[in-house]
Design a protein around this motif. Structure first.
Motif, PDB file in Angstrom:
ATOM      1  N   ALA A  95       5.499  -6.263   2.662  1.00 51.33           N
ATOM      2  CA  ALA A  95       5.911  -4.880   2.437  1.00 51.33           C
ATOM      3  C   ALA A  95       7.360  -4.867   1.987  1.00 51.33           C
ATOM      4  N   ILE A  96       7.643  -4.088   0.950  1.00 53.53           N
ATOM      5  CA  ILE A  96       9.022  -3.822   0.562  1.00 53.53           C
ATOM      6  C   ILE A  96       9.482  -2.630   1.389  1.00 53.53           C
ATOM      7  N   CYS A  97      10.489  -2.872   2.219  1.00 56.19           N
ATOM      8  CA  CYS A  97      10.897  -1.878   3.205  1.00 56.19           C
ATOM      9  C   CYS A  97      12.239  -1.246   2.846  1.00 56.19           C
ATOM     10  N   GLU A  98      12.379  -0.015   3.253  1.00 57.66           N
ATOM     11  CA  GLU A  98      13.681   0.640   3.208  1.00 57.66           C
ATOM     12  C   GLU A  98      14.360   0.408   4.547  1.00 57.66           C
ATOM     13  N   ALA A 107       9.305  -7.651   4.106  1.00 54.93           N
ATOM     14  CA  ALA A 107       8.678  -8.131   5.335  1.00 54.93           C
ATOM     15  C   ALA A 107       7.387  -8.844   4.952  1.00 54.93           C
ATOM     16  N   ALA A 108       7.369 -10.176   5.100  1.00 53.49           N
ATOM     17  CA  ALA A 108       6.152 -10.950   4.856  1.00 53.49           C
ATOM     18  C   ALA A 108       5.331 -10.897   6.135  1.00 53.49           C
ATOM     19  N   LEU A 109       4.244 -10.146   6.100  1.00 51.88           N
ATOM     20  CA  LEU A 109       3.548  -9.764   7.332  1.00 51.88           C
ATOM     21  C   LEU A 109       2.526 -10.786   7.798  1.00 51.88           C
ATOM     22  N   GLY A 110       1.657 -11.240   6.899  1.00 46.22           N
ATOM     23  CA  GLY A 110       0.601 -12.144   7.330  1.00 46.22           C
ATOM     24  C   GLY A 110      -0.323 -12.501   6.181  1.00 46.22           C
ATOM     25  N   TRP A 111      -1.421 -13.169   6.531  1.00 45.50           N
ATOM     26  CA  TRP A 111      -2.321 -13.781   5.547  1.00 45.50           C
ATOM     27  C   TRP A 111      -3.739 -13.273   5.744  1.00 45.50           C
ATOM     28  N   SER A 112      -4.456 -13.187   4.622  1.00 46.47           N
ATOM     29  CA  SER A 112      -5.891 -12.895   4.681  1.00 46.47           C
ATOM     30  C   SER A 112      -6.571 -13.572   3.500  1.00 46.47           C
ATOM     31  N   ARG A 113      -7.895 -13.607   3.539  1.00 46.63           N
ATOM     32  CA  ARG A 113      -8.642 -14.213   2.434  1.00 46.63           C
ATOM     33  C   ARG A 113      -8.746 -13.280   1.233  1.00 46.63           C
ATOM     34  N   ARG A 138      14.340 -11.576   2.940  1.00 50.15           N
ATOM     35  CA  ARG A 138      12.922 -11.601   3.286  1.00 50.15           C
ATOM     36  C   ARG A 138      12.783 -12.137   4.703  1.00 50.15           C
ATOM     37  N   VAL A 139      11.932 -11.507   5.490  1.00 49.32           N
ATOM     38  CA  VAL A 139      11.652 -11.957   6.851  1.00 49.32           C
ATOM     39  C   VAL A 139      10.161 -12.254   6.949  1.00 49.32           C
ATOM     40  N   SER A 142       6.856 -13.956  12.559  1.00 49.20           N
ATOM     41  CA  SER A 142       6.387 -15.018  13.449  1.00 49.20           C
ATOM     42  C   SER A 142       5.028 -14.659  14.037  1.00 49.20           C
ATOM     43  N   GLU A 143       4.854 -13.383  14.353  1.00 56.31           N
ATOM     44  CA  GLU A 143       3.582 -12.874  14.877  1.00 56.31           C
ATOM     45  C   GLU A 143       3.100 -11.772  13.946  1.00 56.31           C
ATOM     46  N   PRO A 144       1.990 -11.987  13.229  1.00 58.02           N
ATOM     47  CA  PRO A 144       1.523 -10.987  12.271  1.00 58.02           C
ATOM     48  C   PRO A 144       0.842  -9.813  12.972  1.00 58.02           C
ATOM     49  N   PRO A 145       0.607  -8.725  12.261  1.00 58.99           N
ATOM     50  CA  PRO A 145      -0.230  -7.654  12.808  1.00 58.99           C
ATOM     51  C   PRO A 145      -1.607  -8.196  13.187  1.00 58.99           C
ATOM     52  N   SER A 146      -2.290  -7.490  14.061  1.00 54.83           N
ATOM     53  CA  SER A 146      -3.522  -8.008  14.664  1.00 54.83           C
ATOM     54  C   SER A 146      -4.615  -8.304  13.647  1.00 54.83           C
TER      55      SER A 146
END
Length: 202
Positions: A95-98, A107-113, A138-139, A142-146
């Protein structure tokens, strides 16, 4: 008497000297990059998170430190090719955050297929800082959304340090240029000797 062409010799030697200088410059850059990698490894071992405002002030010096990015508003969602913590290929959602202190941050949140269909409303993201995103900071969470899996974390040892190879290339180019020039001079001398021998027989 064999004559060496002065102007072309000066040009050839000067060109080789420039290549040698570039080689030594690359050696210096290799030392600088190695020092940066060592510093980045030390930063990655720091257990205490860096306050976000301080991370913004430090900029590049904050790389590989932990921090918490306060994403006040999501401006854009992105999905690009990426790997999860297990090394599987898929899509990295970010996400590009303000943010108040930096204007924008990623914010690099997580991974999916799958690349599409993921949304996020913002909030705090704790993770490692890098400067490789589409915006300055960029951050990587460490713990992505569920509903996402953890991304592969940034690793300072992945930083490329090709300067030693570049230095070797410049030194090789310098030697090659001088060898080619020397062979050209010798060929010129042989041609002149043949021409002189033919003229003396007439």
């Amino acid at each position: 008497m064999r004559k060496i062409p002065i102007f072309s010799t000066i040009v050839a030697v000067a060109a080789a000297a420039v290549m040698v200088m570039l080689g030594f410059w690359q050696l210096g850059r290799a030392d600088e990059k190695e020092a940066m990698i060592v510093a980045s490894l030390a930063a990655a071992q720091q257990p205490d998170p860096l306050p976000w405002a301080e991370a913004v002030q430090l900029g590049e010096a904050a790389q590989y430190r932990l921090t918490t990015l306060p994403c006040e508003r999501v401006l854009e969602m992105r999905a690009v090719a990426g790997r999860n913590a297990s090394g599987q290929s898929g899509y990295a959602h970010s996400a590009i955050c303000e943010v108040a202190e930096a204007g924008q941050a990623e914010a690099a949140l997580g991974w999916s297929r799958e690349p599409n269909g993921y949304s996020w409303d913002g909030g705090d993201v704790t993770g490692m800082i890098t400067l490789t995103g589409p915006v300055e900071l960029r951050v990587t969470a460490s713990e992505p959304p569920s509903d996402l899996q953890p991304l592969a974390q940034p690793d300072p040892t992945d930083l490329p340090n090709n300067h030693l190879a570049y230095a070797g290339q410049w030194f090789f180019f310098a030697i090659t240029a001088l060898v080619i020039y020397w062979l050209a001079i010798r060929r010129r001398w042989r041609d002149e000797a043949k021409a002189a021998g033919a003229a003396s027989q007439q």
